[in-house]
Design a protein around this motif. Structure first.
Motif, PDB file in Angstrom:
ATOM      1  N   VAL A 191       0.839  -1.195   0.000  1.00 33.84           N
ATOM      2  CA  VAL A 191       0.000   0.000   0.000  1.00 33.84           C
ATOM      3  C   VAL A 191       0.879   1.252   0.000  1.00 33.84           C
ATOM      4  N   ARG A 192       0.596   2.156  -0.911  1.00 37.39           N
ATOM      5  CA  ARG A 192       1.294   3.438  -0.983  1.00 37.39           C
ATOM      6  C   ARG A 192       0.269   4.550  -0.828  1.00 37.39           C
ATOM      7  N   LEU A 193       0.433   5.398   0.174  1.00 32.36           N
ATOM      8  CA  LEU A 193      -0.513   6.468   0.465  1.00 32.36           C
ATOM      9  C   LEU A 193      -0.013   7.781  -0.130  1.00 32.36           C
ATOM     10  N   CYS A 194      -0.864   8.448  -0.907  1.00 28.78           N
ATOM     11  CA  CYS A 194      -0.483   9.677  -1.608  1.00 28.78           C
ATOM     12  C   CYS A 194      -1.446  10.810  -1.260  1.00 28.78           C
ATOM     13  N   PRO A 195      -1.102  11.674  -0.289  1.00 35.87           N
ATOM     14  CA  PRO A 195      -1.966  12.803   0.036  1.00 35.87           C
ATOM     15  C   PRO A 195      -1.906  13.878  -1.047  1.00 35.87           C
ATOM     16  N   ASP A 196      -2.790  14.872  -0.918  1.00 37.98           N
ATOM     17  CA  ASP A 196      -2.844  15.996  -1.853  1.00 37.98           C
ATOM     18  C   ASP A 196      -2.998  15.505  -3.294  1.00 37.98           C
ATOM     19  N   SER A 197      -3.871  14.528  -3.492  1.00 38.00           N
ATOM     20  CA  SER A 197      -4.076  13.933  -4.817  1.00 38.00           C
ATOM     21  C   SER A 197      -5.575  13.756  -5.062  1.00 38.00           C
ATOM     22  N   ARG A 198      -6.248  14.853  -5.363  1.00 35.61           N
ATOM     23  CA  ARG A 198      -7.711  14.805  -5.553  1.00 35.61           C
ATOM     24  C   ARG A 198      -8.052  14.354  -6.965  1.00 35.61           C
ATOM     25  N   VAL A 199      -8.862  13.300  -7.070  1.00 38.09           N
ATOM     26  CA  VAL A 199      -9.302  12.782  -8.363  1.00 38.09           C
ATOM     27  C   VAL A 199     -10.467  13.630  -8.872  1.00 38.09           C
ATOM     28  N   VAL A 200     -10.345  14.117 -10.111  1.00 39.54           N
ATOM     29  CA  VAL A 200     -11.399  14.960 -10.685  1.00 39.54           C
ATOM     30  C   VAL A 200     -12.027  14.341 -11.929  1.00 39.54           C
ATOM     31  N   GLY A 201     -11.483  13.237 -12.408  1.00 38.56           N
ATOM     32  CA  GLY A 201     -12.042  12.588 -13.575  1.00 38.56           C
ATOM     33  C   GLY A 201     -11.283  11.322 -13.906  1.00 38.56           C
ATOM     34  N   TYR A 202     -11.767  10.591 -14.886  1.00 42.34           N
ATOM     35  CA  TYR A 202     -11.088   9.363 -15.291  1.00 42.34           C
ATOM     36  C   TYR A 202     -11.444   9.023 -16.727  1.00 42.34           C
ATOM     37  N   ALA A 203     -10.622   8.167 -17.318  1.00 40.38           N
ATOM     38  CA  ALA A 203     -10.886   7.666 -18.663  1.00 40.38           C
ATOM     39  C   ALA A 203     -10.335   6.252 -18.763  1.00 40.38           C
ATOM     40  N   GLU A 204     -11.108   5.362 -19.376  1.00 42.65           N
ATOM     41  CA  GLU A 204     -10.672   3.982 -19.558  1.00 42.65           C
ATOM     42  C   GLU A 204     -10.038   3.820 -20.935  1.00 42.65           C
ATOM     43  N   HIS A 205      -8.921   3.110 -20.953  1.00 42.85           N
ATOM     44  CA  HIS A 205      -8.201   2.872 -22.200  1.00 42.85           C
ATOM     45  C   HIS A 205      -7.804   1.405 -22.240  1.00 42.85           C
ATOM     46  N   GLY A 206      -8.557   0.591 -22.970  1.00 40.97           N
ATOM     47  CA  GLY A 206      -8.219  -0.813 -23.109  1.00 40.97           C
ATOM     48  C   GLY A 206      -8.171  -1.527 -21.780  1.00 40.97           C
ATOM     49  N   GLU A 207      -6.994  -1.982 -21.394  1.00 39.86           N
ATOM     50  CA  GLU A 207      -6.829  -2.752 -20.166  1.00 39.86           C
ATOM     51  C   GLU A 207      -6.367  -1.885 -18.999  1.00 39.86           C
TER      52      GLU A 207
ATOM     53  N   LEU B  10      -5.956  14.054 -11.892  1.00 37.47           N
ATOM     54  CA  LEU B  10      -5.876  14.726 -10.605  1.00 37.47           C
ATOM     55  C   LEU B  10      -6.042  16.233 -10.764  1.00 37.47           C
ATOM     56  N   ALA B  11      -6.437  16.894  -9.686  1.00 39.69           N
ATOM     57  CA  ALA B  11      -6.751  18.318  -9.732  1.00 39.69           C
ATOM     58  C   ALA B  11      -5.543  19.174 -10.105  1.00 39.69           C
ATOM     59  N   ASP B  12      -4.328  18.718  -9.795  1.00 43.43           N
ATOM     60  CA  ASP B  12      -3.128  19.506 -10.087  1.00 43.43           C
ATOM     61  C   ASP B  12      -2.562  19.246 -11.477  1.00 43.43           C
ATOM     62  N   GLY B  13      -3.295  18.499 -12.315  1.00 41.35           N
ATOM     63  CA  GLY B  13      -2.855  18.247 -13.671  1.00 41.35           C
ATOM     64  C   GLY B  13      -2.151  16.921 -13.870  1.00 41.35           C
ATOM     65  N   ARG B  14      -1.787  16.254 -12.796  1.00 39.99           N
ATOM     66  CA  ARG B  14      -1.142  14.950 -12.934  1.00 39.99           C
ATOM     67  C   ARG B  14      -2.178  13.896 -13.310  1.00 39.99           C
ATOM     68  N   SER B  15      -1.694  12.743 -13.705  1.00 37.12           N
ATOM     69  CA  SER B  15      -2.573  11.608 -13.981  1.00 37.12           C
ATOM     70  C   SER B  15      -1.909  10.345 -13.461  1.00 37.12           C
ATOM     71  N   VAL B  16      -2.734   9.365 -13.117  1.00 33.93           N
ATOM     72  CA  VAL B  16      -2.259   8.093 -12.586  1.00 33.93           C
ATOM     73  C   VAL B  16      -2.942   6.982 -13.353  1.00 33.93           C
ATOM     74  N   THR B  17      -2.183   5.998 -13.814  1.00 32.71           N
ATOM     75  CA  THR B  17      -2.720   4.885 -14.587  1.00 32.71           C
ATOM     76  C   THR B  17      -2.667   3.594 -13.775  1.00 32.71           C
ATOM     77  N   GLY B  18      -3.744   2.806 -13.828  1.00 39.15           N
ATOM     78  CA  GLY B  18      -3.781   1.549 -13.103  1.00 39.15           C
ATOM     79  C   GLY B  18      -4.737   0.560 -13.750  1.00 39.15           C
ATOM     80  N   ASP B  19      -4.842  -0.621 -13.146  1.00 37.24           N
ATOM     81  CA  ASP B  19      -5.754  -1.653 -13.652  1.00 37.24           C
ATOM     82  C   ASP B  19      -7.207  -1.335 -13.309  1.00 37.24           C
ATOM     83  N   ALA B  20      -7.427  -0.643 -12.188  1.00 36.77           N
ATOM     84  CA  ALA B  20      -8.784  -0.338 -11.740  1.00 36.77           C
ATOM     85  C   ALA B  20      -8.764   0.947 -10.928  1.00 36.77           C
TER      86      ALA B  20
END
Length: 324
Positions: free
Chosen positions: A95-111, A117-127
């Protein structure tokens, strides 16, 4: 597992929370039940009052112990529940805890699924698993439109130093005042120095509230029909915060679509008198874990299983009467 927390620090406020036997059962399964018991205050009685006429409706004696001798009904600061869970997460390498990372949207791409995130970053995962705090991400999304709740609840909360309360409330039981379209709940917190006070308006039509600070005048204006005695309790509070929560729907809601799942209030709003949603969050988390273990290396199948697996939430008459 990456945990994205919108707040800059991983902490909880001093708000209060009610703990029923089912909550402790779920906390035990997560390995933190005893740690929470040590921080909580056992309660043995719950009282219901008519918030308009001020007449007593009924009093329920609560069992203070399970058969194993452990606390059955209790109150605690949210921090008293949050810290043991947080400490358990810190001890897990996965488990990795990441504060100050507000999710504002998402998009699914294949698998995979990409969380914006609100600050312009994005995070990719399986789910992507969205908690109640992130429910706004799917609100208004056409893919979840048929699950939109018919109404919103507005929940106002404060914590009051016990010496400011009338003498008969200082050693009093957990109490709920019930009126048409609203209810008020209060109960002592551990060490009995503070009283947790919350008041909920059903069918809220105003602006969305997300922990915003509100003045007492705003709270009173939201409950013009409240009776004199309940109003006296309400006016004792000063440092108020307010939240909006989704109301309950008539049937079972979808809890997963594709690679995105909802847990806690985002998946199923709490009962009208149960605004904290703790039991929902714990039951959904354990249900998701069960589905994850049941389907090997197939994220879509895991989430589909979670969607059809209804939470194991044992009925609890005292909790349904008492609120959060």
């Amino acid at each position: 597992m990456l945990v994205l927390e919108q707040r800059p620090v991983l902490t909880e406020g001093g708000a209060g929370i009610r703990l029923a036997p089912e909550d402790f059962r779920l906390l035990d399964r997560l390995g933190v039940g005893d740690a929470v018991r040590e921080r909580s205050l056992t309660i043995d009685e719950f009282r219901t009052m008519d918030g308009t006429t001020e007449e007593p409706v009924g009093t329920v004696a609560l069992p203070v112990r399970h058969g194993d001798g452990r606390a059955a009904h209790a109150t605690a600061h949210r921090l008293d529940v949050h810290e043991p869970l947080l400490e358990a997460c810190w001890e897990l390498d996965a488990v990795r805890l990441c504060p100050d990372s507000r999710v504002v949207g998402y998009a699914e791409h294949g698998e995979s699924v990409v969380a914006a995130l609100a600050d312009g970053r994005s995070v990719t995962g399986d789910a992507l698993v969205l908690t109640g705090a992130a429910r706004s991400v799917v609100r208004g999304d056409a893919r979840w439109a048929d699950d939109a709740p018919p109404e919103l609840l507005a929940v106002y909360h404060t914590v009051i130093p016990m010496e400011l309360m009338a003498d008969h409330w200082q050693d009093g039981p957990a109490t709920s005042w019930v009126g048409p379209g609203w209810h008020l709940s209060h109960y002592p917190l551990p060490d009995s120095r503070y009283l947790s006070l919350s008041v909920t308006r059903r069918r809220h039509t105003g602006a969305e509230l997300d922990g915003a600070r509100v003045d007492l005048e705003n709270v009173l204006a939201a409950f013009p029909e409240i009776g004199y005695a309940a109003r006296n309790v309400l006016t004792t509070g000063s440092h108020w915060r307010a939240w909006t929560l989704p109301g309950r729907t008539a049937g079972a809601r979808r809890r997963a679509r594709g690679r995105v799942a909802l847990v806690a209030e985002g998946a199923e709003p709490p009962r009208p008198l149960e605004a904290s949603g703790l039991q929902h969050a714990l039951a959904d988390a354990l249900g998701l874990a069960t589905s994850w273990d049941a389907s090997e290396d197939d994220t879509l199948r895991r989430l589909a299983d979670y969607d059809t697996r209804r939470p194991d939430r044992a009925p609890d008459a005292a909790r349904a009467s008492c609120g959060a």
